[in-house]
Design a protein around this motif. Structure first.
Motif, PDB file in Angstrom:
ATOM      1  N   GLY A  66       0.769  -1.235   0.000  1.00 48.93           N
ATOM      2  CA  GLY A  66       0.000   0.000   0.000  1.00 48.93           C
ATOM      3  C   GLY A  66       0.801   1.286   0.000  1.00 48.93           C
ATOM      4  N   ALA A  67       2.129   1.205   0.016  1.00 50.92           N
ATOM      5  CA  ALA A  67       2.914   2.441   0.068  1.00 50.92           C
ATOM      6  C   ALA A  67       4.340   2.217  -0.410  1.00 50.92           C
ATOM      7  N   GLU A  68       4.956   3.321  -0.776  1.00 53.20           N
ATOM      8  CA  GLU A  68       6.379   3.330  -1.103  1.00 53.20           C
ATOM      9  C   GLU A  68       6.996   4.504  -0.349  1.00 53.20           C
ATOM     10  N   ILE A  69       8.059   4.221   0.365  1.00 52.50           N
ATOM     11  CA  ILE A  69       8.752   5.241   1.145  1.00 52.50           C
ATOM     12  C   ILE A  69      10.091   5.488   0.478  1.00 52.50           C
ATOM     13  N   VAL A  70      10.342   6.752   0.108  1.00 51.42           N
ATOM     14  CA  VAL A  70      11.567   7.100  -0.601  1.00 51.42           C
ATOM     15  C   VAL A  70      12.335   8.138   0.212  1.00 51.42           C
ATOM     16  N   LEU A  71      13.617   7.878   0.422  1.00 55.23           N
ATOM     17  CA  LEU A  71      14.492   8.819   1.111  1.00 55.23           C
ATOM     18  C   LEU A  71      15.701   9.072   0.242  1.00 55.23           C
ATOM     19  N   ASN A  72      16.092  10.318   0.192  1.00 54.48           N
ATOM     20  CA  ASN A  72      17.262  10.701  -0.588  1.00 54.48           C
ATOM     21  C   ASN A  72      18.086  11.630   0.288  1.00 54.48           C
ATOM     22  N   ARG A  73      19.188  11.143   0.806  1.00 54.38           N
ATOM     23  CA  ARG A  73      20.021  11.908   1.728  1.00 54.38           C
ATOM     24  C   ARG A  73      21.364  12.233   1.102  1.00 54.38           C
ATOM     25  N   VAL A  74      21.715  13.510   1.086  1.00 51.68           N
ATOM     26  CA  VAL A  74      23.032  13.954   0.651  1.00 51.68           C
ATOM     27  C   VAL A  74      23.819  14.258   1.915  1.00 51.68           C
ATOM     28  N   HIS A  75      24.979  13.658   2.034  1.00 47.66           N
ATOM     29  CA  HIS A  75      25.761  13.786   3.257  1.00 47.66           C
ATOM     30  C   HIS A  75      27.156  14.290   2.913  1.00 47.66           C
ATOM     31  N   ALA A  90      17.020   7.691   9.113  1.00 47.79           N
ATOM     32  CA  ALA A  90      15.889   8.470   8.601  1.00 47.79           C
ATOM     33  C   ALA A  90      14.813   7.538   8.027  1.00 47.79           C
ATOM     34  N   ALA A  91      15.240   6.472   7.360  1.00 43.64           N
ATOM     35  CA  ALA A  91      14.277   5.502   6.815  1.00 43.64           C
ATOM     36  C   ALA A  91      13.500   4.830   7.939  1.00 43.64           C
ATOM     37  N   ALA A  92      14.173   4.505   9.030  1.00 45.85           N
ATOM     38  CA  ALA A  92      13.504   3.880  10.166  1.00 45.85           C
ATOM     39  C   ALA A  92      12.453   4.823  10.755  1.00 45.85           C
ATOM     40  N   ARG A  93      12.807   6.117  10.880  1.00 43.59           N
ATOM     41  CA  ARG A  93      11.840   7.090  11.403  1.00 43.59           C
ATOM     42  C   ARG A  93      10.623   7.196  10.495  1.00 43.59           C
ATOM     43  N   LYS A  94      10.864   7.277   9.198  1.00 40.75           N
ATOM     44  CA  LYS A  94       9.761   7.399   8.226  1.00 40.75           C
ATOM     45  C   LYS A  94       8.876   6.155   8.257  1.00 40.75           C
ATOM     46  N   LEU A  95       9.504   4.988   8.345  1.00 39.20           N
ATOM     47  CA  LEU A  95       8.747   3.743   8.376  1.00 39.20           C
ATOM     48  C   LEU A  95       7.886   3.670   9.634  1.00 39.20           C
ATOM     49  N   LYS A  96       8.442   4.052  10.771  1.00 36.36           N
ATOM     50  CA  LYS A  96       7.677   4.056  12.022  1.00 36.36           C
ATOM     51  C   LYS A  96       6.499   5.027  11.935  1.00 36.36           C
ATOM     52  N   GLU A  97       6.745   6.219  11.378  1.00 38.56           N
ATOM     53  CA  GLU A  97       5.663   7.200  11.219  1.00 38.56           C
ATOM     54  C   GLU A  97       4.549   6.640  10.340  1.00 38.56           C
ATOM     55  N   HIS A  98       4.950   6.021   9.230  1.00 37.37           N
ATOM     56  CA  HIS A  98       3.958   5.465   8.303  1.00 37.37           C
ATOM     57  C   HIS A  98       3.131   4.376   8.988  1.00 37.37           C
ATOM     58  N   LEU A  99       3.783   3.512   9.743  1.00 40.83           N
ATOM     59  CA  LEU A  99       3.070   2.432  10.422  1.00 40.83           C
ATOM     60  C   LEU A  99       2.123   2.969  11.489  1.00 40.83           C
TER      61      LEU A  99
END
Length: 115
Positions: A66-75, A90-99
């Motif tokens: 039901g979803a796609e989570i995309v992260l693009n980090r420039v470091h 950051a991906a873990a935070r986004k995934l937790k928020e989505h859930l």
């Protein structure tokens, strides 16, 4: 466990050590949600900053039902491992928020009545 993990390197030589770090961090994401179907990770560097080191870009595409989570980090750091760590954090935070939103754990604010 992530069903499909794809790792790509652009403008940077492939590294077994970096791949192992990515696999370890992807496994940690699967502990947050066991419904991750696909995880695509791209690590690249522009190499533009000759005096300040490389600027690493880590892109993570997570596909869950039901979803796609995309992260693009420039470091802007000379350490690719720091760039990978920050992107997966950051991906873990986004995934937790989505859930949380998906489960309805996020409280919806009531709209004030207009008179």
């Amino acid at each position: 466990m992530v069903n499909s993990l794809n790792i790509k390197f652009h403008n940077i030589p492939a590294s077994e050590a970096v791949e192992a770090e990515i696999r370890k961090r992807a496994e940690k994401l699967s502990q947050i949600s066991d419904r991750i179907n696909r995880c695509d990770v791209t690590v690249e560097t522009s190499g533009k900053h000759k005096h300040q080191g490389h600027e690493y870009e880590v892109r993570i595409d997570l596909t869950i039902p039901g979803a796609e989570i995309v992260l693009n980090r420039v470091h802007p750091n000379e350490d690719v491992y720091v760039a990978v760590r920050d992107a997966f954090d950051a991906a873990a935070r986004k995934l937790k928020e989505h859930l949380q939103v998906q489960r309805g754990d996020v409280k919806a604010h009531e709209m004030p009545e207009v008179e």
